[in-house]
Design a protein around this motif. Structure first.
Motif: not given
Length: 254
Positions: A20, A25-26, A164, A167, A169, A249, A252-253
């Protein structure tokens, strides 16, 4: 790439681990992407349910594609939520697999000279409701969510790129994730050629035409920024509010 080696699908991977913009990172085990799930073996189903803890399947194919291919083995797992949100326009033309050719030609005529795949822009213009609904299903999944279409490349690529982006990325890694499908292209096309639903569409153009090139996704995302103000602006205008953006967000985080 965190590939899942399955017996009945060839383009399945977890997007976890993608870097990210803020150095994180995801999270793994939150969002998967795949090609068609119709051929999953009993061992595949067990792995997805017990090991991956799959909770939600987001099917981006048209209703006619779904009807032609029949139910996925995951449909027999009672606790898995299945949602179908087609990215194809369903007014005025057949939304089956052969209509992909017609629609692609129309979008190319609408956006002459556009460096991105014009039909990707068509997903945004014609079915933002389905993109929003797909992201909403991912957000609400209590376990892992899996997004798929037929090949796991175009429709899945757009929805996953949007998720993504929300989130945080890094764009270069969103593009790299999209292009990774090319590593499995031959296997994907072999699968699609084995069914009458997709074989005519696949063989209507040279094999390399199906390859997901990095510059295509890069140009598409640049066009989303230029034409519509960016991914979050598109989503906001179509009912995906700030609270939902924050929830996706965090999904996925965390």
């Amino acid at each position: 790439m965190m590939w899942l080696e399955l017996e009945g699908a060839v383009n399945t991977r977890d997007v976890g681990g993608i870097p990210t913009d803020d150095g994180a990172k995801i999270a793994p085990g939150r969002l998967l992407r795949s090609d068609n799930l119709q051929d999953l073996s009993p061992a595949d189903v067990t792995r997805l349910v017990e090991d991956v803890r799959l909770d939600t399947v987001v099917d981006l194919r048209s209703p006619l594609e779904v009807a032609a291919e029949g139910p996925t083995p995951l449909g027999r797992v009672s606790h898995i939520i299945h949602v179908n949100h087609s990215l194809l326009p369903e007014r005025g033309i057949d939304a089956g697999a052969e209509a992909l050719l017609v629609r692609r030609k129309r979008e190319e005529e609408r956006h002459p000279g556009d460096p991105s795949y014009p039909h990707y822009l068509g997903y945004v213009e014609n079915r933002p409701d389905s993109i929003v609904a797909a992201l909403r299903a991912i957000t609400r999944a209590s376990g892992a969510a899996l997004v798929h279409c037929a090949a796991g490349k175009d429709r899945t690529g757009v929805v996953v790129a949007f998720a993504l982006t929300v989130a945080g990325a890094r764009r270069e890694d969103i593009i790299r994730d999209y292009a990774a499908t090319g590593e499995r292209l031959h296997l994907i096309l072999e699968r699609l050629r084995s069914t009458p639903t997709y074989s005519r569409n696949i063989d209507s153009v040279p094999e390399d035409h199906h390859r997901p090139r990095a510059e295509i996704m890069e140009a598409f995302l640049e066009q989303v920024d230029r034409r519509y103000g960016g991914v979050e602006e598109v989503l906001g205008r179509n009912g995906f509010g700030d609270d939902e953006l924050d929830a996706l967000y965090r999904k996925l985080r965390e």
